[in-house]
Design a protein around this motif. Sequence first.
Motif, mmCIF file in Angstrom:
data_model
loop_
_atom_site.group_PDB
_atom_site.id
_atom_site.type_symbol
_atom_site.label_atom_id
_atom_site.label_comp_id
_atom_site.label_asym_id
_atom_site.label_seq_id
_atom_site.Cartn_x
_atom_site.Cartn_y
_atom_site.Cartn_z
ATOM 1 N N ARG A 1 0.829 -1.200 0.000
ATOM 2 C CA ARG A 1 0.000 0.000 0.000
ATOM 3 C C ARG A 1 0.867 1.256 0.000
ATOM 4 O O ARG A 1 0.408 2.320 -0.326
ATOM 5 C CB ARG A 1 -0.920 -0.013 1.214
ATOM 6 C CG ARG A 1 -1.951 -1.138 1.117
ATOM 7 C CD ARG A 1 -2.922 -1.092 2.226
ATOM 8 N NE ARG A 1 -3.719 0.124 2.102
ATOM 9 C CZ ARG A 1 -4.686 0.455 2.910
ATOM 10 N NH1 ARG A 1 -4.982 -0.340 3.906
ATOM 11 N NH2 ARG A 1 -5.362 1.573 2.745
ATOM 12 N N THR A 2 2.107 1.093 0.404
ATOM 13 C CA THR A 2 3.015 2.233 0.385
ATOM 14 C C THR A 2 3.506 2.432 -1.039
ATOM 15 O O THR A 2 3.584 1.495 -1.818
ATOM 16 C CB THR A 2 4.222 2.007 1.312
ATOM 17 O OG1 THR A 2 4.882 0.819 0.909
ATOM 18 C CG2 THR A 2 3.788 1.901 2.743
ATOM 19 N N GLU A 3 3.843 3.643 -1.379
ATOM 20 C CA GLU A 3 4.303 3.917 -2.729
ATOM 21 C C GLU A 3 5.772 3.551 -2.888
ATOM 22 O O GLU A 3 6.575 3.757 -1.986
ATOM 23 C CB GLU A 3 4.084 5.385 -3.056
ATOM 24 C CG GLU A 3 2.619 5.734 -3.167
ATOM 25 C CD GLU A 3 2.419 7.138 -3.677
ATOM 26 O OE1 GLU A 3 3.221 7.595 -4.513
ATOM 27 O OE2 GLU A 3 1.437 7.757 -3.242
ATOM 28 N N ARG A 4 6.091 3.030 -4.048
ATOM 29 C CA ARG A 4 7.447 2.575 -4.351
ATOM 30 C C ARG A 4 8.485 3.671 -4.109
ATOM 31 O O ARG A 4 9.539 3.424 -3.547
ATOM 32 C CB ARG A 4 7.482 2.119 -5.803
ATOM 33 C CG ARG A 4 8.824 1.723 -6.279
ATOM 34 C CD ARG A 4 8.797 1.398 -7.777
ATOM 35 N NE ARG A 4 9.887 0.523 -8.052
ATOM 36 C CZ ARG A 4 9.781 -0.669 -8.608
ATOM 37 N NH1 ARG A 4 8.611 -1.108 -8.978
ATOM 38 N NH2 ARG A 4 10.831 -1.406 -8.799
ATOM 39 N N VAL A 5 8.191 4.881 -4.525
ATOM 40 C CA VAL A 5 9.153 5.972 -4.390
ATOM 41 C C VAL A 5 9.459 6.263 -2.918
ATOM 42 O O VAL A 5 10.582 6.593 -2.577
ATOM 43 C CB VAL A 5 8.682 7.237 -5.142
ATOM 44 C CG1 VAL A 5 7.473 7.871 -4.495
ATOM 45 C CG2 VAL A 5 9.811 8.249 -5.248
ATOM 46 N N TRP A 6 8.488 6.112 -2.033
ATOM 47 C CA TRP A 6 8.722 6.347 -0.609
ATOM 48 C C TRP A 6 9.696 5.315 -0.070
ATOM 49 O O TRP A 6 10.608 5.641 0.683
ATOM 50 C CB TRP A 6 7.437 6.274 0.174
ATOM 51 C CG TRP A 6 6.478 7.378 -0.080
ATOM 52 C CD1 TRP A 6 6.598 8.384 -0.990
ATOM 53 C CD2 TRP A 6 5.243 7.592 0.581
ATOM 54 N NE1 TRP A 6 5.508 9.196 -0.938
ATOM 55 C CE2 TRP A 6 4.655 8.733 0.019
ATOM 56 C CE3 TRP A 6 4.573 6.921 1.578
ATOM 57 C CZ2 TRP A 6 3.425 9.224 0.443
ATOM 58 C CZ3 TRP A 6 3.344 7.400 2.001
ATOM 59 C CH2 TRP A 6 2.791 8.546 1.435
ATOM 60 N N ILE B 1 12.480 -2.138 -3.902
ATOM 61 C CA ILE B 1 11.134 -2.596 -3.559
ATOM 62 C C ILE B 1 11.115 -4.106 -3.293
ATOM 63 O O ILE B 1 10.378 -4.577 -2.426
ATOM 64 C CB ILE B 1 10.111 -2.184 -4.639
ATOM 65 C CG1 ILE B 1 8.688 -2.244 -4.096
ATOM 66 C CG2 ILE B 1 10.239 -3.016 -5.880
ATOM 67 C CD1 ILE B 1 8.361 -1.196 -3.103
ATOM 68 N N GLU C 1 3.068 0.008 6.027
ATOM 69 C CA GLU C 1 3.388 1.376 6.417
ATOM 70 C C GLU C 1 4.115 1.424 7.759
ATOM 71 O O GLU C 1 5.004 2.242 7.963
ATOM 72 C CB GLU C 1 2.130 2.223 6.415
ATOM 73 C CG GLU C 1 1.612 2.391 4.989
ATOM 74 C CD GLU C 1 0.255 3.029 4.903
ATOM 75 O OE1 GLU C 1 -0.261 3.515 5.923
ATOM 76 O OE2 GLU C 1 -0.292 3.024 3.791
#
Length: 59
Positions: free
Chosen positions: A3-8, A17, A47
């Motif tokens: 659910r977290t974005e790859r870029v984060w 990732i 998260e």
Amino acid sequence: MLRTERVWVETFTGLRITQFARLLKVVRERGGNGTMRGRPWSLPLAERVLMVAVYYPRT
């Protein structure tokens, strides 16, 4: 998958990732997503792992 974005993940932890996905799998297998007592609004496991990975960077 996450659910977290790859870029984060890549920016804040330095993990690819796929590495983060493996870390998340290990945490889940060891009971990291166990009983959620107390706060019904808790964050999803991915998260929470991201926050810990940012706080404790790789050496």
